[in-house]
Design an enzyme around this catalytic site. Structure first.
Site, PDB file in Angstrom:
ATOM      1  N   GLU A   1      27.598  28.034   9.180  1.00  0.00           N
ATOM      2  CA  GLU A   1      28.048  29.477  10.554  1.00  0.00           C
ATOM      3  C   GLU A   1      28.142  31.025  10.093  1.00  0.00           C
ATOM      4  O   GLU A   1      27.574  31.481  10.252  1.00  0.00           O
ATOM      5  CB  GLU A   1      30.294  29.288  10.678  1.00  0.00           C
ATOM      6  CG  GLU A   1      29.594  28.693  11.592  1.00  0.00           C
ATOM      7  CD  GLU A   1      31.076  28.699  12.589  1.00  0.00           C
ATOM      8  OE1 GLU A   1      32.430  28.375  11.457  1.00  0.00           O
ATOM      9  OE2 GLU A   1      32.102  29.357  13.481  1.00  0.00           O
TER      10      GLU A   1
ATOM     11  N   LYS B   1      33.972  34.525  18.784  1.00  0.00           N
ATOM     12  CA  LYS B   1      35.194  33.664  18.266  1.00  0.00           C
ATOM     13  C   LYS B   1      35.334  32.455  19.490  1.00  0.00           C
ATOM     14  O   LYS B   1      36.084  32.022  19.045  1.00  0.00           O
ATOM     15  CB  LYS B   1      36.805  34.208  18.263  1.00  0.00           C
ATOM     16  CG  LYS B   1      37.739  34.328  17.701  1.00  0.00           C
ATOM     17  CD  LYS B   1      37.963  33.980  16.253  1.00  0.00           C
ATOM     18  CE  LYS B   1      38.976  33.424  15.615  1.00  0.00           C
ATOM     19  NZ  LYS B   1      38.682  32.228  14.610  1.00  0.00           N
TER      20      LYS B   1
ATOM     21  N   GLU C   1      33.547  20.063   8.126  1.00  0.00           N
ATOM     22  CA  GLU C   1      33.939  21.258   8.710  1.00  0.00           C
ATOM     23  C   GLU C   1      33.555  22.052   7.523  1.00  0.00           C
ATOM     24  O   GLU C   1      33.101  22.900   7.897  1.00  0.00           O
ATOM     25  CB  GLU C   1      35.638  21.095   8.742  1.00  0.00           C
ATOM     26  CG  GLU C   1      36.017  22.485   8.205  1.00  0.00           C
ATOM     27  CD  GLU C   1      35.691  23.325   9.729  1.00  0.00           C
ATOM     28  OE1 GLU C   1      35.382  23.087  10.280  1.00  0.00           O
ATOM     29  OE2 GLU C   1      36.228  24.510   9.895  1.00  0.00           O
TER      30      GLU C   1
ATOM     31  N   ARG D   1      34.865  38.933  20.330  1.00  0.00           N
ATOM     32  CA  ARG D   1      34.097  38.384  21.259  1.00  0.00           C
ATOM     33  C   ARG D   1      33.242  38.294  21.982  1.00  0.00           C
ATOM     34  O   ARG D   1      32.469  37.434  22.143  1.00  0.00           O
ATOM     35  CB  ARG D   1      34.960  38.800  22.650  1.00  0.00           C
ATOM     36  CG  ARG D   1      36.874  38.585  22.821  1.00  0.00           C
ATOM     37  CD  ARG D   1      37.365  38.769  24.560  1.00  0.00           C
ATOM     38  NE  ARG D   1      37.219  37.951  24.844  1.00  0.00           N
ATOM     39  CZ  ARG D   1      37.962  37.232  25.096  1.00  0.00           C
ATOM     40  NH1 ARG D   1      39.010  36.809  24.895  1.00  0.00           N
ATOM     41  NH2 ARG D   1      37.791  36.145  26.378  1.00  0.00           N
TER      42      ARG D   1
ATOM     43  N   GLY E   1      31.841  35.661  31.827  1.00  0.00           N
ATOM     44  CA  GLY E   1      31.058  34.534  32.511  1.00  0.00           C
ATOM     45  C   GLY E   1      29.581  34.296  32.943  1.00  0.00           C
ATOM     46  O   GLY E   1      29.018  35.745  32.350  1.00  0.00           O
TER      47      GLY E   1
HETATM   48  C1  AGP Z   1      35.455  27.755  14.499  1.00  0.00           C
HETATM   49  O1  AGP Z   1      34.927  28.240  12.362  1.00  0.00           O
HETATM   50  C2  AGP Z   1      34.033  28.196  14.967  1.00  0.00           C
HETATM   51  N1  AGP Z   1      33.930  29.298  15.007  1.00  0.00           N
HETATM   52  C3  AGP Z   1      34.131  27.050  16.184  1.00  0.00           C
HETATM   53  O2  AGP Z   1      33.612  26.198  16.406  1.00  0.00           O
HETATM   54  C4  AGP Z   1      35.543  27.220  16.809  1.00  0.00           C
HETATM   55  O3  AGP Z   1      36.119  25.927  16.277  1.00  0.00           O
HETATM   56  C5  AGP Z   1      35.122  26.338  18.312  1.00  0.00           C
HETATM   57  O4  AGP Z   1      34.584  27.278  19.636  1.00  0.00           O
HETATM   58  C6  AGP Z   1      36.124  26.016  19.171  1.00  0.00           C
HETATM   59  O5  AGP Z   1      37.460  27.280  19.653  1.00  0.00           O
HETATM   60  P1  AGP Z   1      38.955  27.264  20.053  1.00  0.00           P
HETATM   61  O6  AGP Z   1      39.231  26.017  18.775  1.00  0.00           O
HETATM   62  O7  AGP Z   1      39.141  28.311  20.123  1.00  0.00           O
HETATM   63  O8  AGP Z   1      38.990  26.346  21.245  1.00  0.00           O
END
Ligand code: AGP
Length: 587
Positions: A467, A582, A460, A29, A101
């Site tokens: 990334e 994540k 993608e 996180r 938050g």
């Molecule tokens: C994907 O590789 C990313 N880390 C990121 O774009 C992710 O897909 C996005 O933050 C959305 O997350 P979620 O699917 O948990 O909503």
């Protein structure tokens, strides 16, 4: 975003080891800094360190921190640099506090507290809450009253956990728009998600927005936003929410890429969609972010071509700001791996306020916030995804969306069953992909091209590369290249093309020729037939043949491998890329 945890020891049990274990599970996180605070014999102590959790662990080992009740934090910095001084827990004389938050009115609160003579030592928004609580204690209020007053003064999103020197057996928590669970088991615990405390707790309560709770050695009391006592339902922690480690793999990302055939099989098995969900539906709206948004873009092709239902796909973080119109009879899909992306949840909130549209969520994390916000939930059965770069959750999302798009076609549903085997074959190509990674590892920029269903996969593929390898990469619709992006191409900019031998092959092959005329580094993912027809000067990776509707699932796999090996060769931290987290629970 940030991960928070709190554990109450049994008797004189020292909880520091368990908190560290929980922080290891929460590090996905955020990993800008980590910290821990404990209370022991009425005294608060804390240790913090900038950078990854291992830095904190080293400090704890040399400082012998011990306590029977404690809280921990792993940070994704929002307000204030990623320094030790800005690391949580925030601590005053009597209060230690961790937060996930953003406190939106922290400037006003800080000003008010400074006027009262309180001094601040960090750049964070969170410190105002700790200082606010301290001021309440100084006024003679109990910790509970202090919390109550703080919660009515604060605006923003939060999951808090606090310990107080004068209440050494209790953790106090509150939640608004950031996730928080209270766990029941061998220890009473709190955490941002159930997986962090699954070793101690087999049952959890998911707090509602506005909830406040007090946790003691054997009990938890819950209060609603009006501070009235409430009962909250307990859920059994799903086995699926427990990560089983990296196993034989060097990285979670590689393990998760390799798990795709089984994740896809399981997702197909669990998602036989009843065509009734489309009854009376005249429009589809898809809301998602990042990789999940790309899954939505693929689905639009399927939904419009096969269901003949007009479909919009919206970036969730933008959606509500332009006051969109939601027509009657719209079916909304919210796609999210984590189930807690605040942008997606807020977009859904907009839908709820402005329409009676039915909302279906597609999520990977069981019982996550989206499952409570939607009317129906379809789970991708990918299992826990730890790598920050989403891989198996993405292909599993595509499978659920395909199951919706083809819910009326036995033929396509049958063809879908062949996808896992084709992915297995694609995974065996990893040795062919390593040399391609070698060729692009020094690139300053990379271009991904795809047409039709493979345009979102170009997006993608580019997202995956940027990334984790930090190479600038952009995906384009192959036909769009000549309208601008072509200016970028030279020998140092690899062009990665997705070009199966389908009805659009000739068009994409022309785009490839145009790229080849301007740069020498053209890499094409194709199939055996396509390979025969493409020029020898391009590097070809040959993928198995598959039903043309499902190429987006198959062609995702080698692009993930390409990103993985490129980042690996460059020596980057594949599972914890810089600046990312994540789970994105702030706007
Ligand atoms: C994907 O590789 C990313 N880390 C990121 O774009 C992710 O897909 C996005 O933050 C959305 O997350 P979620 O699917 O948990 O909503």
């Amino acid at each position: 975003m940030c991960g928070i945890i709190g554990i109450i020891g049994k008797g004189n049990e020292n909880v520091v080891g368990k908190i560290i274990h929980g922080l290891e599970k929460l590090e996905y996180r955020g990993y800008d800094s980590a910290g821990i605070a404990v209370v022991c014999d009425g005294k608060l102590s804390r240790l913090r360190a900038a950078g990854k959790l291992r830095n904190l662990i080293a400090k704890i080992e040399s400082n012998k921190l011990s306590g029977t009740v404690g809280i921990g934090h792993t940070r994704w910095a929002t307000h204030g640099k990623a320094t030790e001084n800005n690391a949580h827990p925030m601590m005053t004389k009597d209060v230690a506090l961790v937060h996930n938050g953003i406190i939106e009115n922290y400037r006003e609160l800080k000003f008010e507290l400074q006027k009262d003579g309180y001094v601040f030592s960090t750049e964070t928004d969170t410190e105002v809450v700790a200082v606010f609580l301290q001021r309440e204690i100084d006024k003679g209020n109990s910790p509970r009253e202090a919390f109550k007053n703080a919660l009515s003064a604060i605006e923003g999103s939060y999951a808090f956990a606090a310990i107080f020197s004068m209440l050494p057996e209790t953790i106090m928590v509150a939640k608004n728009r950031s996730p928080l669970v209270v766990g029941f088991g061998s220890n009473m615990c709190i955490a941002s998600d159930a997986s962090a405390i699954s070793a101690e707790c087999k049952e959890v309560v998911y707090l509602n927005d506005g909830d406040y709770a007090e946790i003691t050695e054997n009990n938890a009391s819950f209060f609603d936003k009006n501070f009235q006592p409430v009962m909250r339902k307990r859920f059994t922690v799903s086995e699926d929410s427990i990560d089983s480690g990296k196993g034989e793999y060097a990285h979670f990302m590689l393990k998760e890429i390799m798990e795709q055939p089984s994740a896809i099989r399981k997702t197909i098995l669990h998602n036989r969609i009843n065509a009734d969900i489309l009854n009376g539906v005249s429009r589809i709206l898809i809301l998602a972010c990042g990789t999940s948004y790309h899954a939505g873009l693929v689905a639009r092709y399927w939904f419009e071509k096969f269901l003949r239902i007009p479909t919009n796909v919206e970036i969730a973080s933008e959606y509500r700001y332009r006051s969109p119109i939601i027509e009657d009879n719209t079916l909304v899909f919210a796609i999210t791996q984590s189930g807690e992306t605040i942008d997606t949840l807020e977009a859904l909130e907009y839908v709820r306020k402005h329409s009676n549209a039915k909302v279906a969520a597609i999520a990977n994390v069981k019982n996550s916030a989206i499952s409570r916000a939607a009317d129906m939930i379809f789970y991708t059965e990918a299992g826990v995804e730890v790598g920050v770069a989403s891989t198996k959750a993405f292909t599993a999302q595509l499978v659920v969306l395909a199951a919706v798009a083809f819910c009326k076609s036995e033929f396509f549903l049958q063809e879908l069953q062949n996808v896992p085997t084709a992915c297995e074959e694609a995974l065996r190509l990893f040795e062919n992909i390593k040399p391609v990674a070698e060729r692009i590892k020094e690139a300053r920029s990379a271009i991904y091209l795809g047409r039709d269903l493979l345009y979102p996969i170009a997006l993608e593929g580019a997202l995956k590369l940027k990334e984790i390898s930090y190479i600038h990469a952009e995906g384009f619709a192959a036909g769009e290249m000549k309208h601008g992006p072509i200016a970028l191409i030279d020998d140092n900019v690899p062009v990665i093309c997705l070009c199966p031998h389908n009805e659009l092959f000739e068009k994409t092959a022309s785009n490839i020729a145009v790229a080849l005329a301007r740069g020498k580094n053209v890499i094409v993912f194709t199939d055996a037939e396509g390979s025969k027809l493409l020029p020898d000067e391009v590097t070809k990776i040959i993928l198995p043949n598959i039903c043309s509707e499902f190429v987006p699932i198959l062609y995702s796999v080698p692009l993930q491998l390409l990103a993985y090996y490129t980042a690996l060769i460059r020596g980057e931290d594949v599972d914890k890329p810089r600046n990312l987290a994540k789970s994105v629970t702030v706007e």
